[in-house]
Design an enzyme around this catalytic site. Structure first.
Site, PDB file in Angstrom:
ATOM      1  N   CYS A  46       0.829  -1.213   0.000  1.00  0.00           N
ATOM      2  CA  CYS A  46       0.000   0.000   0.000  1.00  0.00           C
ATOM      3  C   CYS A  46       0.858   1.256   0.000  1.00  0.00           C
ATOM      4  O   CYS A  46       0.376   2.344  -0.293  1.00  0.00           O
ATOM      5  CB  CYS A  46      -0.947   0.014   1.198  1.00  0.00           C
ATOM      6  SG  CYS A  46      -0.124   0.270   2.779  1.00  0.00           S
ATOM      7  N   GLU A  84      -5.451  -9.408   0.218  1.00  0.00           N
ATOM      8  CA  GLU A  84      -5.055  -9.364   1.622  1.00  0.00           C
ATOM      9  C   GLU A  84      -3.981  -8.299   1.802  1.00  0.00           C
ATOM     10  O   GLU A  84      -3.153  -8.083   0.921  1.00  0.00           O
ATOM     11  CB  GLU A  84      -4.527 -10.739   2.041  1.00  0.00           C
ATOM     12  CG  GLU A  84      -4.208 -10.884   3.511  1.00  0.00           C
ATOM     13  CD  GLU A  84      -2.728 -10.984   3.813  1.00  0.00           C
ATOM     14  OE1 GLU A  84      -2.382 -11.423   4.927  1.00  0.00           O
ATOM     15  OE2 GLU A  84      -1.895 -10.609   2.944  1.00  0.00           O
ATOM     16  N   ARG A 128      -1.749 -12.448  14.217  1.00  0.00           N
ATOM     17  CA  ARG A 128      -1.514 -11.850  12.901  1.00  0.00           C
ATOM     18  C   ARG A 128      -2.816 -11.242  12.402  1.00  0.00           C
ATOM     19  O   ARG A 128      -3.696 -11.939  11.894  1.00  0.00           O
ATOM     20  CB  ARG A 128      -1.013 -12.917  11.924  1.00  0.00           C
ATOM     21  CG  ARG A 128      -0.564 -12.385  10.563  1.00  0.00           C
ATOM     22  CD  ARG A 128      -0.174 -13.514   9.637  1.00  0.00           C
ATOM     23  NE  ARG A 128       0.450 -13.022   8.423  1.00  0.00           N
ATOM     24  CZ  ARG A 128       1.755 -12.786   8.277  1.00  0.00           C
ATOM     25  NH1 ARG A 128       2.573 -13.011   9.289  1.00  0.00           N
ATOM     26  NH2 ARG A 128       2.247 -12.349   7.137  1.00  0.00           N
ATOM     27  N   ARG A 130      -4.771  -9.045   9.783  1.00  0.00           N
ATOM     28  CA  ARG A 130      -4.662  -8.575   8.409  1.00  0.00           C
ATOM     29  C   ARG A 130      -6.053  -8.246   7.880  1.00  0.00           C
ATOM     30  O   ARG A 130      -7.038  -8.882   8.257  1.00  0.00           O
ATOM     31  CB  ARG A 130      -4.027  -9.646   7.508  1.00  0.00           C
ATOM     32  CG  ARG A 130      -2.561  -9.935   7.793  1.00  0.00           C
ATOM     33  CD  ARG A 130      -1.688  -8.770   7.381  1.00  0.00           C
ATOM     34  NE  ARG A 130      -0.271  -9.047   7.483  1.00  0.00           N
ATOM     35  CZ  ARG A 130       0.468  -8.828   8.556  1.00  0.00           C
ATOM     36  NH1 ARG A 130      -0.112  -8.373   9.671  1.00  0.00           N
ATOM     37  NH2 ARG A 130       1.763  -9.068   8.564  1.00  0.00           N
TER      38      ARG A 130
END
Length: 297
Positions: A46, A84, A128, A130
């Site tokens: 990103c 993702e 984690r 995401r």
């Protein structure tokens, strides 16, 4: 039906496990040369997004890897897109990045569903978080898709550790290892917990130099972190401080035992640090199957 990956070590993993050597740089592959398909899965950084002025949509994605996803989708119009990214993608650049992504996919005739999911809720001993993005083509979307809720049943590092004879090489022998005896005592006394439990540090305790107990879940695997226990973090396991083995990292991400790990261990750990958690991925796709079954009820 098609894969694209320019990293030679990733290509090696693909070939070992699937008998498929991915095509190289996606930015140099014409979308017309890709076979027809139903589902596109992809990840993209990103950071390159830079939204200026009042421009929105397709034009703002040029120059980024997301643009390549867009041009492939625009040509092939797959039924489903699975993306993702890091948890804070939604907030990146004041929300402008995610707005561009959403607007662009909406213009391409997709409904967008997204949710931050944590692998620790899907049978994996890793914290984690995401953002998972599922896009369904509007003409086939019946509105029945739901993200999996996950479970509060959890595993810990203890549950996925290899035997000592396989992990001796990962032991960290340094004179600047500091174990907080009180925290260690509590970690042993409290048993398995649904969080990572730091009990000490190596040196100054920067990234890769923090020590966690095996009775807790693991920290997020990273593709590029440094420190004495780079990429995995350090753990107090069976009375020794060590980093995780590639097989343990594979287990943290839900890879099956038969998954073949390449010989270059540093690159293998990098791959697992970049991967989507397999158990989470399966749960999301089960939601797509459920959506289809509900359509026929």
């Amino acid at each position: 039906v098609f894969s694209s990956e320019w990293d030679k070590f990733c290509q090696e993993s693909y070939n070992l496990n699937f008998g498929d050597i991915p095509y190289g740089d996606i930015t140099k592959i014409d979308e017309k040369d890709i076979p027809n398909f139903d589902i596109l899965c992809g990840g993209f950084p990103c950071q390159p997004f830079s939204v200026s002025g009042k421009q929105k949509g397709f034009a703002d994605t040029r120059g980024t890897l997301f643009f390549d996803i867009v041009r492939i989708v625009a040509y092939h119009k797959p039924k489903v897109i699975f993306l993702e990214n890091v948890k804070n993608l939604k907030a990146h650049n004041g929300g402008a990045t995610f707005e561009v992504i959403s607007n662009t996919l909406n213009e391409l005739n997709y409904n967008i569903y997204y949710k931050v999911l944590n692998s620790k809720n899907f049978g994996l001993p890793q914290n984690r978080e995401r953002i998972t993005i599922v896009c369904i083509r509007k003409d086939i979307d019946n509105g029945n898709f739901e993200f999996p809720k996950g479970s509060n049943d959890f595993k810990t590092i203890f549950d996925i550790k290899e035997d000592d004879d396989k992990t001796e090489k990962y032991i960290i022998n340094r004179t600047d290892i500091n174990i907080d005896q009180e925290k260690l005592k509590n970690a042993i006394k409290n048993g398995k917990v649904n969080k990572h439990v730091q009990i000490g540090i190596i040196g100054k305790g920067g990234q890769g130099n923090r020590i966690y107990h095996e009775n807790g879940i693991g920290i997020t695997l990273a593709a590029s972190s440094g420190g004495a226990a780079s990429k995995t973090g350090a753990y107090y396991i069976n009375g020794k401080v060590r980093k995780l083995s590639p097989r343990e990292a594979a287990r943290l991400q839900g890879f099956p035992e038969e998954f073949i790990i390449i010989e270059n261990e540093n690159q293998a750990l990098k791959q697992f640090g970049n991967s989507v958690p397999i158990s989470l991925l399966k749960a999301v796709f089960a939601g797509l199957i459920d959506m289809g079954e509900k359509k026929h009820e």
